[in-house]
Design an enzyme around this catalytic site. Structure first.
Site, PDB file in Angstrom:
ATOM      1  N   GLY A   1       1.889   2.469  10.672  1.00  3.30           N
ATOM      2  CA  GLY A   1       2.798   3.607  10.458  1.00  3.30           C
ATOM      3  C   GLY A   1       3.534   4.076  11.687  1.00  3.30           C
ATOM      4  O   GLY A   1       4.093   5.171  11.702  1.00  3.30           O
TER       5      GLY A   1
ATOM      6  N   LYS B   1       0.063   4.234  -0.306  1.00  2.00           N
ATOM      7  CA  LYS B   1      -0.626   5.416   0.230  1.00  2.00           C
ATOM      8  C   LYS B   1      -0.464   6.595  -0.743  1.00  2.00           C
ATOM      9  O   LYS B   1      -0.511   6.390  -1.951  1.00  2.00           O
ATOM     10  CB  LYS B   1      -0.112   5.740   1.631  1.00  2.00           C
ATOM     11  CG  LYS B   1      -0.109   4.506   2.542  1.00  2.00           C
ATOM     12  CD  LYS B   1       0.097   4.821   3.975  1.00  2.00           C
ATOM     13  CE  LYS B   1       0.180   3.537   4.769  1.00  2.00           C
ATOM     14  NZ  LYS B   1       0.066   3.721   6.195  1.00  2.00           N
TER      15      LYS B   1
ATOM     16  N   HIS C   1      -9.602   1.012   4.781  1.00  2.00           N
ATOM     17  CA  HIS C   1      -8.336   1.275   5.460  1.00  2.00           C
ATOM     18  C   HIS C   1      -8.565   2.291   6.592  1.00  2.00           C
ATOM     19  O   HIS C   1      -9.363   3.230   6.445  1.00  2.00           O
ATOM     20  CB  HIS C   1      -7.309   1.813   4.455  1.00  2.00           C
ATOM     21  CG  HIS C   1      -5.924   1.835   5.020  1.00  2.00           C
ATOM     22  ND1 HIS C   1      -5.487   2.834   5.862  1.00  2.00           N
ATOM     23  CD2 HIS C   1      -4.894   0.963   4.894  1.00  2.00           C
ATOM     24  CE1 HIS C   1      -4.242   2.583   6.212  1.00  2.00           C
ATOM     25  NE2 HIS C   1      -3.854   1.444   5.650  1.00  2.00           N
TER      26      HIS C   1
ATOM     27  N   ASN D   1       0.863  -1.182   0.000  1.00  2.00           N
ATOM     28  CA  ASN D   1       0.000   0.000   0.000  1.00  2.00           C
ATOM     29  C   ASN D   1       0.903   1.236   0.000  1.00  2.00           C
ATOM     30  O   ASN D   1       1.474   1.582   1.024  1.00  2.00           O
ATOM     31  CB  ASN D   1      -0.892  -0.021   1.253  1.00  2.00           C
ATOM     32  CG  ASN D   1      -1.726   1.243   1.378  1.00  2.00           C
ATOM     33  OD1 ASN D   1      -1.825   2.032   0.445  1.00  2.00           O
ATOM     34  ND2 ASN D   1      -2.327   1.445   2.553  1.00  2.00           N
TER      35      ASN D   1
ATOM     36  N   GLU E   1      -6.937   4.745   7.597  1.00  2.00           N
ATOM     37  CA  GLU E   1      -6.688   6.156   7.272  1.00  2.00           C
ATOM     38  C   GLU E   1      -7.898   6.759   6.560  1.00  2.00           C
ATOM     39  O   GLU E   1      -8.189   7.946   6.723  1.00  2.00           O
ATOM     40  CB  GLU E   1      -5.405   6.285   6.430  1.00  2.00           C
ATOM     41  CG  GLU E   1      -4.175   6.070   7.306  1.00  2.00           C
ATOM     42  CD  GLU E   1      -2.949   5.561   6.581  1.00  2.00           C
ATOM     43  OE1 GLU E   1      -2.930   5.549   5.345  1.00  2.00           O
ATOM     44  OE2 GLU E   1      -2.004   5.153   7.275  1.00  2.00           O
TER      45      GLU E   1
ATOM     46  N   SER F   1       3.266  -1.906  10.550  1.00  2.00           N
ATOM     47  CA  SER F   1       4.712  -1.866  10.820  1.00  2.00           C
ATOM     48  C   SER F   1       5.414  -3.178  10.480  1.00  2.00           C
ATOM     49  O   SER F   1       6.329  -3.614  11.195  1.00  2.00           O
ATOM     50  CB  SER F   1       4.972  -1.467  12.279  1.00  2.00           C
ATOM     51  OG  SER F   1       4.488  -0.165  12.517  1.00  2.00           O
TER      52      SER F   1
HETATM   53  C1  PEP Z   1      -0.976   0.173   6.021  1.00  2.00           C
HETATM   54  O1  PEP Z   1      -1.015   1.310   5.583  1.00  2.00           O
HETATM   55  O2  PEP Z   1      -1.866  -0.618   5.734  1.00  2.00           O
HETATM   56  C2  PEP Z   1       0.134  -0.204   6.882  1.00  2.00           C
HETATM   57  C3  PEP Z   1       0.092  -1.379   7.414  1.00  2.00           C
HETATM   58  O3  PEP Z   1       1.138   0.723   7.060  1.00  2.00           O
HETATM   59  P1  PEP Z   1       2.565   0.444   7.727  1.00  2.00           P
HETATM   60  O4  PEP Z   1       3.106  -0.835   7.157  1.00  2.00           O
HETATM   61  O5  PEP Z   1       3.380   1.644   7.358  1.00  2.00           O
HETATM   62  O6  PEP Z   1       2.348   0.321   9.199  1.00  2.00           O
END
Ligand code: PEP
Length: 220
Positions: free
Chosen positions: A147, A11, A81, A9, A83, A179
């Protein structure tokens, strides 16, 4: 064991098509699903998208319909998601409509949840969702881990994976996201039993992302 489903992803990154092409060409030979921003989908011929609208078309300025995604060659779409739930104020009501329209259009939906209770709400428009859930994957994405560089413990993630699998049909893949990096990827697959990973930040670094795929998909 079926090969884990690894999803990138991106983003709202990167800022230019040139950078997107560079990143994409480094990872495109892997079997990963790559979800870039909409504007890069066609140029990259990417197989995943980060979101979709809940109608097939019409007077909805700025939206992207599932039919457009299909036409652009997209096979997978992330829905719900955290976000989007937070910044675009997407509710379970909205997400349930998106899941339905995307599945009806033949897209494979990766539904993101951080609570078990969201599953039922987000699938409520899918008839017999407990039995018929082709083309669906659930991504367990705990808010504290997205994140932040603070991944969920393998123990807790495993408990959640089991709880999710009790809710839905066994054949529905359950992914972990939050993460993920090349050091912890293997544990979520091998120890916690997830069927794949949803990777945000680390998917923007080609080498790290390829190392995640290697760690998750190939036995040591
Ligand atoms: C995500 O955006 O779905 C995500 C898991 O982000 P990150 O890996 O940066 O934590």
């Amino acid at each position: 064991m079926k090969k884990p489903l690894i999803v990138a992803n991106w983003k709202c990154n990167p800022a230019t098509l040139k950078e997107a092409r560079r990143l994409f060409s480094a990872v495109k030979r892997t079997k990963a699903v790559v979800c870039p921003p909409f504007v890069y989908l066609s140029a990259l011929k990417a197989n995943g998208a980060q979101d979709v609208f809940w109608e097939k078309g019409g007077a909805y300025t700025g939206e992207i319909s599932p039919l457009m995604l299909k036409d652009a060659g997209v096979k997978y779409v992330i829905v719900g998601h955290s976000e989007r739930r937070k910044y675009q104020k997407e509710t379970d009501e909205i997400i349930s409509k998106k899941v339905k329209t995307a599945l009806d259009a033949g897209l494979r939906v990766i539904l993101c949840v951080d609570k078990i209770s969201q599953i039922e709400k987000d699938l409520k428009l899918i008839k017999n969702w407990k039995l018929k859930t082709e083309n669906l994957a659930i991504a367990y994405e705990p808010l504290f881990a997205i994140g932040t560089g603070k991944p969920c413990s393998i123990k807790k993630a495993k408990q959640m994976r089991k709880a999710i699998q009790k809710k839905i049909k066994k054949s529905v893949p359950v992914l972990y996201g939050g993460s993920v990096n090349s050091q912890n990827a293997r544990g979520y697959i091998r120890e916690a039993g997830f069927n794949g990973l949803l990777v945000g930040g680390a998917s923007l670094k080609a080498k790290e992302f390829i190392d995640i795929i290697k760690a998750a998909c190939y036995p040591k």
